[in-house]
Write an enzyme that holds these catalytic residues in place. Structure first.
Site, PDB file in Angstrom:
ATOM      1  N   LYS A 191       0.844  -1.408  -0.029  1.00  0.00           N
ATOM      2  CA  LYS A 191      -0.100  -0.083  -0.027  1.00  0.00           C
ATOM      3  C   LYS A 191       0.853   1.260   0.097  1.00  0.00           C
ATOM      4  O   LYS A 191       1.672   1.554   1.121  1.00  0.00           O
ATOM      5  CB  LYS A 191      -0.895   0.104   1.327  1.00  0.00           C
ATOM      6  CG  LYS A 191      -1.884   1.143   1.032  1.00  0.00           C
ATOM      7  CD  LYS A 191      -2.697   1.548   2.624  1.00  0.00           C
ATOM      8  CE  LYS A 191      -1.843   2.705   3.373  1.00  0.00           C
ATOM      9  NZ  LYS A 191      -1.850   3.801   2.439  1.00  0.00           N
ATOM     10  N   GLU A 267      10.238   1.020  10.129  1.00  0.00           N
ATOM     11  CA  GLU A 267      11.128   1.608   9.900  1.00  0.00           C
ATOM     12  C   GLU A 267      10.357   3.053  10.428  1.00  0.00           C
ATOM     13  O   GLU A 267       9.864   3.259   9.418  1.00  0.00           O
ATOM     14  CB  GLU A 267      11.444   1.923   8.673  1.00  0.00           C
ATOM     15  CG  GLU A 267      12.323   0.497   8.176  1.00  0.00           C
ATOM     16  CD  GLU A 267      13.755   0.259   8.470  1.00  0.00           C
ATOM     17  OE1 GLU A 267      14.415  -0.513   8.521  1.00  0.00           O
ATOM     18  OE2 GLU A 267      14.189   1.340   9.437  1.00  0.00           O
ATOM     19  N   CYS A 301      13.521  10.356   7.617  1.00  0.00           N
ATOM     20  CA  CYS A 301      13.555   9.812   8.859  1.00  0.00           C
ATOM     21  C   CYS A 301      14.986   9.959   9.585  1.00  0.00           C
ATOM     22  O   CYS A 301      15.034   9.925  10.894  1.00  0.00           O
ATOM     23  CB  CYS A 301      12.968   8.321   8.691  1.00  0.00           C
ATOM     24  SG  CYS A 301      13.936   7.337   7.644  1.00  0.00           S
ATOM     25  N   GLU A 403       9.945  14.577  16.617  1.00  0.00           N
ATOM     26  CA  GLU A 403      10.260  14.718  15.119  1.00  0.00           C
ATOM     27  C   GLU A 403       9.460  15.717  14.475  1.00  0.00           C
ATOM     28  O   GLU A 403       8.161  15.822  14.589  1.00  0.00           O
ATOM     29  CB  GLU A 403      10.089  13.191  14.839  1.00  0.00           C
ATOM     30  CG  GLU A 403      10.593  13.248  13.169  1.00  0.00           C
ATOM     31  CD  GLU A 403      10.226  11.957  12.435  1.00  0.00           C
ATOM     32  OE1 GLU A 403       9.323  11.378  12.563  1.00  0.00           O
ATOM     33  OE2 GLU A 403      11.190  11.344  11.962  1.00  0.00           O
TER      34      GLU A 403
HETATM   35  N1  LIG Z   1      10.230   7.050   8.998  1.00  0.00           N
HETATM   36  C1  LIG Z   1      10.162   7.576   7.728  1.00  0.00           C
HETATM   37  O1  LIG Z   1      10.441   7.619   6.723  1.00  0.00           O
HETATM   38  C2  LIG Z   1       8.650   8.561   7.907  1.00  0.00           C
HETATM   39  C3  LIG Z   1       8.239   9.129   8.961  1.00  0.00           C
HETATM   40  N2  LIG Z   1       7.017   9.613   9.059  1.00  0.00           N
HETATM   41  C4  LIG Z   1       6.548  10.223  10.295  1.00  0.00           C
HETATM   42  O2  LIG Z   1       5.282  10.227  10.328  1.00  0.00           O
HETATM   43  C5  LIG Z   1       4.692  11.474  10.583  1.00  0.00           C
HETATM   44  C6  LIG Z   1       3.405  11.655   9.885  1.00  0.00           C
HETATM   45  O3  LIG Z   1       3.560  11.472   8.617  1.00  0.00           O
HETATM   46  P1  LIG Z   1       2.290  10.545   8.109  1.00  0.00           P
HETATM   47  O4  LIG Z   1       2.276  10.641   6.679  1.00  0.00           O
HETATM   48  O5  LIG Z   1       1.099  10.824   8.912  1.00  0.00           O
HETATM   49  O6  LIG Z   1       3.036   9.194   8.231  1.00  0.00           O
HETATM   50  P2  LIG Z   1       1.786   7.826   8.419  1.00  0.00           P
HETATM   51  O7  LIG Z   1       2.889   7.104   9.432  1.00  0.00           O
HETATM   52  O8  LIG Z   1       0.668   8.261   9.064  1.00  0.00           O
HETATM   53  O9  LIG Z   1       1.766   7.335   7.019  1.00  0.00           O
HETATM   54  C7  LIG Z   1       2.738   6.324   6.555  1.00  0.00           C
HETATM   55  C8  LIG Z   1       1.981   5.311   5.897  1.00  0.00           C
HETATM   56  O10 LIG Z   1       1.267   4.690   6.871  1.00  0.00           O
HETATM   57  C9  LIG Z   1       0.094   4.471   6.526  1.00  0.00           C
HETATM   58  N3  LIG Z   1      -1.226   4.607   7.779  1.00  0.00           N
HETATM   59  C10 LIG Z   1      -1.511   5.580   8.431  1.00  0.00           C
HETATM   60  N4  LIG Z   1      -2.147   5.153   9.277  1.00  0.00           N
HETATM   61  C11 LIG Z   1      -2.242   3.824   9.299  1.00  0.00           C
HETATM   62  C12 LIG Z   1      -2.928   2.870  10.096  1.00  0.00           C
HETATM   63  N5  LIG Z   1      -3.640   3.215  11.165  1.00  0.00           N
HETATM   64  N6  LIG Z   1      -2.811   1.584   9.935  1.00  0.00           N
HETATM   65  C13 LIG Z   1      -1.998   1.268   8.875  1.00  0.00           C
HETATM   66  N7  LIG Z   1      -1.261   2.133   8.106  1.00  0.00           N
HETATM   67  C14 LIG Z   1      -1.570   3.442   8.229  1.00  0.00           C
HETATM   68  C15 LIG Z   1      -0.355   5.568   5.425  1.00  0.00           C
HETATM   69  O11 LIG Z   1      -1.593   5.418   4.701  1.00  0.00           O
HETATM   70  C16 LIG Z   1       1.009   5.569   4.769  1.00  0.00           C
HETATM   71  O12 LIG Z   1       1.196   4.852   3.808  1.00  0.00           O
HETATM   72  C17 LIG Z   1       5.710  12.464   9.934  1.00  0.00           C
HETATM   73  O13 LIG Z   1       5.522  13.750  10.387  1.00  0.00           O
HETATM   74  C18 LIG Z   1       6.859  11.899  10.352  1.00  0.00           C
HETATM   75  O14 LIG Z   1       7.242  12.127  11.532  1.00  0.00           O
HETATM   76  C19 LIG Z   1       6.439   9.907   7.884  1.00  0.00           C
HETATM   77  C20 LIG Z   1       6.684   9.539   6.781  1.00  0.00           C
HETATM   78  C21 LIG Z   1       7.992   8.656   6.548  1.00  0.00           C
HETATM   79  C1  LIG Z   2      16.282   7.378   0.009  1.00  0.00           C
HETATM   80  C2  LIG Z   2      16.660   7.646   1.375  1.00  0.00           C
HETATM   81  C3  LIG Z   2      15.557   7.413   2.438  1.00  0.00           C
HETATM   82  C4  LIG Z   2      15.700   7.557   3.893  1.00  0.00           C
HETATM   83  C5  LIG Z   2      15.079   6.959   4.910  1.00  0.00           C
HETATM   84  C6  LIG Z   2      13.550   7.697   4.896  1.00  0.00           C
HETATM   85  O1  LIG Z   2      13.544   8.868   5.166  1.00  0.00           O
HETATM   86  O2  LIG Z   2      12.435   7.177   4.923  1.00  0.00           O
END
Ligand SMILES: NC(=O)C1=CN([C@@H]2O[C@H](COP(=O)(O)OP(=O)(O)OC[C@H]3O[C@@H](n4cnc5c(N)ncnc54)[C@H](O)[C@@H]3O)[C@@H](O)[C@H]2O)C=CC1
Ligand SMILES: CCCCCC(=O)O
Length: 502
Positions: A191, A267, A301, A403
């Site tokens: 997804k 992650e 991240c 964050e």
């Molecule tokens: N570690 C990383 O690479 C990332 C971290 N983040 C963090 O997440 C924060 C919020 O961003 P969001 O877009 O809200 O991230 P999110 O964690 O809500 O979204 C990431 C994925 O999870 C899915 N998702 C959301 N709620 C879910 C649920 N209850 N069950 C299963 N899947 C679900 C979303 O549809 C999306 O595909 C950001 O401010 C940042 O702190 C966001 C994106 C990437």
């Molecule tokens: C392509 C680099 C990705 C770094 C990991 C992340 O921000 O989700």
């Protein structure tokens, strides 16, 4: 609504056919309840198009397709053949590089020339890596026990794997998961994030072209709380892998536990420190750490969003950092992510824009922190945030603990090694870290003492697809990339062979 639509990107003189359906059994279909999601261009806040959003019923259909494909075809496919299909996929990615990057820029706002194209280079590299890894990193052990008994281990694929990916690197995060899981012999239901689903839907067409049988890879756009939750709780999914917020990671882990105790890889978020010691090469530290917080508008991240600087070089570092960021990152030089001079794009959504602005406002008005705006606010309908640093911040500050996920960093001062490592570890996250020093002992003490999954010595955000990636503490569970990225999708089976005389 049609299953395809034509989309034009005039800046690149491109018009292409965008899939809008769910991709199940190598074909695009409408969602069972015909619900759809709109996707917005974050640089202009205009609607690009809408696509179908998968329902619970669609999740079940996709998981069933993945199960049938696994049991009937894919589990009987040799590692060598899996590698060959991944090689085909890698060639198709190269052939579609510019278009895939353009879709990423359109849907996520990441600058085309200075960001999206680099993502596609990384995706090509990792696809080639896993094409080669499929029949190499699949070996177990032979364990001699006695004259009349031996044992051996097999790295057995989980079977049906669900994957949920975020919006900051839509296709890269998907490829980190898909390619490793395929190399290991699993079938997949993935997804994408609801705000950046277009590139993976286009990418899905390459799956069939590469020769993957129907049902091996299924792409289900949809809402996290609907499609994502349904995948996490589905009892015929053997493993789930997630990248995104820690809060959602916790929800997924809970559903994985209460449904069928499926394996989990998470992650999640980060608040990574970059520690600049008194003997650091400050020009190098500034080059790496400005990229580490302003690249991708700070939506990484592993962003080095905490800068810990030795008191003796604090003022000089701040002066160099600010000057370099203004001269090299040039925020606002172009607000069109398709423009070659655009280096800092918009953040992904109005919700994230408001969230990040909330932190900036809190820092200024509540905590009375001093800040330096490295770039002036711009007049735009898009979600552009000027890179900002807060200085003289203390460890307890909300901005130092949480964050922010935008182009915002906090700068803290320290006087010696012990204070530096204590500050660096004083956080719920433990994804990555960076240290700048010319002293090999100090660098290695830091690598030993920091509680983080990645340590960069004299660099930052310097990922390699052959090196394991993942976090300590609230930053997640498990590892991706490198051999770990394949290992994460296998489980060990131990076989005991008794050859004692009858
Ligand atoms: N570690 C990383 O690479 C990332 C971290 N983040 C963090 O997440 C924060 C919020 O961003 P969001 O877009 O809200 O991230 P999110 O964690 O809500 O979204 C990431 C994925 O999870 C899915 N998702 C959301 N709620 C879910 C649920 N209850 N069950 C299963 N899947 C679900 C979303 O549809 C999306 O595909 C950001 O401010 C940042 O702190 C966001 C994106 C990437
Ligand atoms: C392509 C680099 C990705 C770094 C990991 C992340 O921000 O989700």
């Amino acid at each position: 609504m049609s299953l395809f639509t034509d989309i034009s990107i005039p800046q690149l003189n491109i018009t292409y056919k965008q899939p809008l359906g769910l991709y199940i059994n190598n074909e695009f279909v409408a969602s069972s309840d015909h619900k759809q999601i709109e996707t917005v261009n974050p640089a202009t806040n205009t609607v690009i198009t809408s696509f179908y959003a998968a329902s619970d019923a669609d999740v079940n259909t996709a998981v069933t397709a993945a199960r049938q494909a696994y049991e009937q075809v894919w589990s009987k496919t040799s590692a060598e053949h899996r590698g060959r299909l991944l090689h085909n996929l890698g060639q198709l990615i190269v052939e579609n590089k510019e278009l895939l990057a353009a879709i990423e820029t359109l849907d996520s706002g990441k600058p085309y020339y200075t960001n999206a194209l680099a993502d596609l280079d990384q995706i090509s590299q990792l696809t080639t890596y896993y094409a080669g890894a499929a029949d190499k990193y699949n070996k177990g052990q032979m364990i001699p026990i006695s004259h009349e008994k031996y044992a051996y281990t097999v790295r057995s694929p989980y079977g049906v794997v669900a994957q949920i990916v975020p919006w900051n690197y839509p296709l890269a995060m998907a490829s980190w998961k898909i390619q490793g899981a395929l190399a290991a012999g699993n079938t997949i239901v993935i997804k994408p994030a609801e705000n950046t689903s277009l590139s993976l839907l286009y990418f899905a067409q390459l799956i069939e072209k590469a020769g993957f049988p129907p049902g091996v890879v299924n792409v289900l756009p949809g809402l996290g709380a609907v499609t994502g939750s349904s995948l996490a709780s589905h009892t015929d999914v053997d493993k789930i892998a997630f990248t995104g917020s820690t809060a959602v990671g916790q929800k997924i882990m809970a559903l994985a536990a209460t449904s069928n105790l499926k394996a989990v890889t998470l992650e999640c978020g980060g608040k990574s420190p970059a520690v600049i010691f008194d003997d650091a090469n400050l020009d190098e530290a500034v080059k790496w750490t400005t990229a580490g917080i302003f690249y991708n508008s700070g939506q990484n991240c592993t962003a080095n969003s905490r800068l810990l600087v030795h008191e003796s070089v604090y003022d000089e570092f701040l002066e160099k950092f600010t000057k370099y960021a203004q001269e090299e990152w040039k925020f606002g030089s172009s607000l069109d992510p398709f423009d070659e001079s655009c280096t800092v794009g918009p953040v992904i959504s109005k919700a994230q824009y408001d969230r990040i602005q909330g932190y900036i406002e809190h820092g200024k008005s509540q905590e009375k922190l001093s800040s330096k705006e490295i770039g002036s606010p711009v007049e735009s309908e898009g979600f552009f945030i000027p890179p900002t640093i807060f200085i003289d911040v203390t460890a307890e500050s909300k901005l130092a603990q949480e964050e922010i996920f935008g182009p915002v960093a906090v700068v803290l001062k320290f006087k010696d090694y012990d204070e530096a490592i204590a500050l660096a570890n004083n956080n719920a996250y433990g994804l990555a870290s960076a240290v700048f020093t010319e002293d090999i002992r100090k660098a290695n003490f830091f690598a030993r003492d920091i509680r983080a999954g990645t340590v960069w010595i004299n660099s930052s955000n310097d990922e390699e697809i052959s090196v394991p990636f993942g976090g300590f503490k609230m930053s997640g569970i498990g590892r991706e990339l490198g051999e770990s990225g394949l290992e994460a999708y296998t489980q060990t089976k131990a076989v005991h062979v008794n050859i004692s005389k009858l």
